[in-house]
Design an enzyme around this catalytic site. Structure first.
Site, short mmCIF file in Angstrom:
data_model
loop_
_atom_site.label_atom_id
_atom_site.label_comp_id
_atom_site.label_asym_id
_atom_site.label_seq_id
_atom_site.Cartn_x
_atom_site.Cartn_y
_atom_site.Cartn_z
N HIS A 59 55.69 29.73 66.70
CA HIS A 59 57.15 29.75 66.78
C HIS A 59 57.74 28.60 65.97
CE1 HIS A 59 60.79 30.42 69.71
NE2 HIS A 59 61.17 30.25 68.46
N HIS A 61 60.66 27.63 62.59
CA HIS A 61 61.76 28.03 61.72
C HIS A 61 61.70 27.15 60.47
CE1 HIS A 61 63.71 30.28 65.05
NE2 HIS A 61 63.20 29.32 65.79
N ARG A 63 63.47 27.87 57.56
CA ARG A 63 64.80 27.91 56.93
C ARG A 63 64.81 28.34 55.47
NH1 ARG A 63 67.04 27.75 61.86
NH2 ARG A 63 67.13 25.69 62.82
N ASN A 93 64.74 34.37 61.14
CA ASN A 93 66.18 34.10 60.98
C ASN A 93 66.47 33.27 59.73
OD1 ASN A 93 64.97 31.83 62.15
ND2 ASN A 93 66.85 31.22 63.20
N ASP A 180 64.39 36.44 67.33
CA ASP A 180 64.52 35.11 67.93
C ASP A 180 65.81 34.42 67.53
OD1 ASP A 180 63.66 32.81 69.39
OD2 ASP A 180 63.29 31.86 67.47
N ASN A 302 68.74 26.07 72.47
CA ASN A 302 68.94 27.37 73.11
C ASN A 302 67.59 28.04 73.35
OD1 ASN A 302 70.22 29.67 74.07
ND2 ASN A 302 70.45 30.57 72.04
N ASP A 329 58.85 25.65 68.67
CA ASP A 329 60.20 26.13 68.33
C ASP A 329 60.85 25.13 67.36
OD1 ASP A 329 62.49 27.60 68.15
OD2 ASP A 329 63.19 27.22 70.19
N GLY A 348 68.95 23.42 68.27
CA GLY A 348 67.65 23.28 67.61
C GLY A 348 67.16 21.86 67.61
#
Length: 372
Positions: A59, A61, A63, A93, A180, A302, A329, A348
Site C-alpha cells: 500500500h 502512493h 504520485r 490514484n 483506494d 484518512n 499507506d 496523508g
C-alpha cells in the site's frame, strides 16, 4: 570515482538462524564506501550487521504521474529502499488514474498510465531500487460511477491473456483492484467483485466513507473546532463488504483498518472462514487522535487517527492475528500543502523510511509480537 566493484561483508549474521556468513555484493560504487579500509580491501567487518529478507508493502502512493512535486517513482523507490523494502504495491490514484483508459495527451509514447509505469525505467533511463506491482482502479478515474473496463487492463494481469506468457507489459503486473482513497460505491460493488473473480485478483477496499469531517469524532474535534468522523463510517463499509463476500466468495482485503468495531467484525468473518484479510498502518499502531493536537495537519489522514481505545484494539488485533499485515499507506505531500488551514489540508502521511523503527519500538519492544 564512480567505479563499480565487489564488496565483501565479513561475518554477517543471518537474521533467523544466527549463522555467520560472508556476503558478496556486486556493483557497489566505490565513492559510496565511507570506510577507507573498504575502499582499499573491498571488505567490511559486518559482525554487528544482520542480513534479512526485504520487506514488502502492499500500500504505497508514489504520485507519478501527475503529482511529481510530491513524489516520483524514483524518490518513492529510494524511500522504500532506505526503509528496507524491496517490493511495493502502488495504488492507482495517480493523474490520470491507473484505470487502463487511453492517455491521449501523454508526454510520452505510451498507451495508458499502466503502460507508462511498465516502461518507466526505459522512459527515464533509470533503474528503480525496488520491485513494484500495480493496482488498477475499481472505477473509471476513481469516480465511483462506472466500473473500469476490464478489457483495457486484463492483459496486464498474469495468467489472464490467451497465450499465458510473461511479456514486457507484465514486468510490473496488476495484482489487485482498488479505488483506494474512496470505498467502492454501492452501485458498482457487484460489478467490481465480478471483475475480481474473473481475474483472480483481490479487491483492496478503502473501508471507510464520509462526506464530512477532518478528524476522529470526539473531544479532539471539538477542541480543534472541526467536523468529526465517527467510527461507524468504517464499520458500515466493512459489514457491507463482508456480506458481499458471503455471496460471491471473492477475496476482499480491508485497508488501513483503524477501529475496534471493524476489527471485531473482521475477526468474526475470519472465524466463519470467509476469504477476508486486513491491514493496519504504523500510524494507527503508534498514535491516536490526541496526537493531532501535537502534530497538527502532519497527522491528518484518512481514516483519521482514532481514539486511545481504538489504538489499543489495533494492538490487540495484531497480537491475536486478526491483522494480517502492516502496510505503510505511504502518502507524501509537499510541506506547503500540509501548511494550510487544517480542515482543507490533504490527508496523508509518509511511512516507508520509518515503518520498521516505529513497529519495532511499539510492537516488539513492548511485547505485542516477537521479532520474527
Amino acid at each position: 570515482m564512480n567505479d563499480l566493484r565487489m564488496l565483501t561483508l565479513r561475518n554477517i549474521a543471518v537474521w533467523d538462524t544466527g549463522e555467520r556468513i560472508d556476503l558478496v555484493v556486486d556493483g557497489v560504487r566505490q565513492d559510496a564506501l565511507i570506510e577507507q579500509n573498504a575502499r582499499i580491501s573491498g571488505e567490511i567487518d559486518a559482525s554487528d550487521w544482520i542480513v534479512a529478507p526485504g520487506f514488502a508493502d502492499p500500500h504505497v502512493h508514489f504520485r507519478d504521474p501527475g503529482q511529481t512535486d510530491k513524489e516520483t517513482m524514483m524518490t518513492g523507490g529510494n524511500a522504500a529502499a532506505a526503509g528496507g523494502y524491496t517490493n511495493v504495491l502502488i495504488m492507482p490514484n495517480t493523474i490520470p488514474a491507473v484505470d487502463g483508459e487511453p492517455w491521449n495527451d501523454a508526454p510520452f509514447d505510451v498507451e495508458n498510465v499502466i503502460d507508462f509505469l511498465q516502461r518507466y525505467g526505459c522512459i527515464y533511463g533509470v533503474k528503480l531500487p525496488v520491485h513494484y506491482d500495480l493496482s488498477v482502479c475499481a472505477s473509471i478515474s476513481r469516480q465511483g460511477l462506472k466500473p473500469s473496463n476490464i478489457e483495457l487492463w486484463k492483459k496486464y494481469v498474469h495468467g489472464v491473456d490467451d497465450n499465458q506468457k510473461t511479456s514486457p507489459m507484465k514486468k510490473h503486473p496488476i495484482t489487485a483492484i482498488s479505488d483506494d482513497g474512496s470505498a467502492v460505491t454501492d452501485s458498482i460493488l457487484l460489478d467490481v467483485l465480478k471483475m475480481a473473480k474473473e481475474t483472480g485478483l483481490p479487491l483492496l477496499e478503502h473501508c471507510e466513507h464520509h462526506d464530512y469531517g477532518s478528524v476522529n469524532e470526539g473531544p479532539v474535534a471539538k477542541i480543534l473546532g472541526v467536523g468529526g468522523i465517527p467510527a461507524s463510517t468504517e464499520l458500515v463499509i466493512v459489514n457491507r463488504d463482508i456480506e458481499a463476500v458471503r455471496k460471491t466468495g471473492v477475496h476482499v482485503h480491508f485497508q488501513h483498518v483503524s477501529t475496534a468495531a471493524a476489527f471485531e467484525a473482521i475477526r468474526k468473518a475470519k472465524k466463519e472462514g470467509l476469504p477476508i484479510t486486513c491491514e493496519t498502518a504504523p500510524h494507527y499502531v503508534a498514535l491516536c487522535d490526541e496526537d493531532v493536537l501535537k502534530y497538527g495537519s502532519m497527522a491528518k489522514m484518512n481514516p483519521p487517527l482514532r481514539s486511545k481505545a481504538d489504538r489499543q484494539a489495533t494492538l490487540a488485533a495484531i497480537a491475536d492475528g486478526t491483522i494480517d499485515m502492516i502496510a505503510t499507506d505511504h502518502a507524501p505531500h509537499t510541506a506547503g500543502d500540509k501548511a494550510g488551514d487544517f480542515a482543507n489540508t490533504p490527508n496523508g502521511i509518509i511511512g516507508l523510511e520509518c515503518a520498521y523503527g516505529v513497529c519495532r519500538k511499539v510492537l516488539v519492544d513492548a511485547g505485542y509480537t516477537d521479532d520474527k
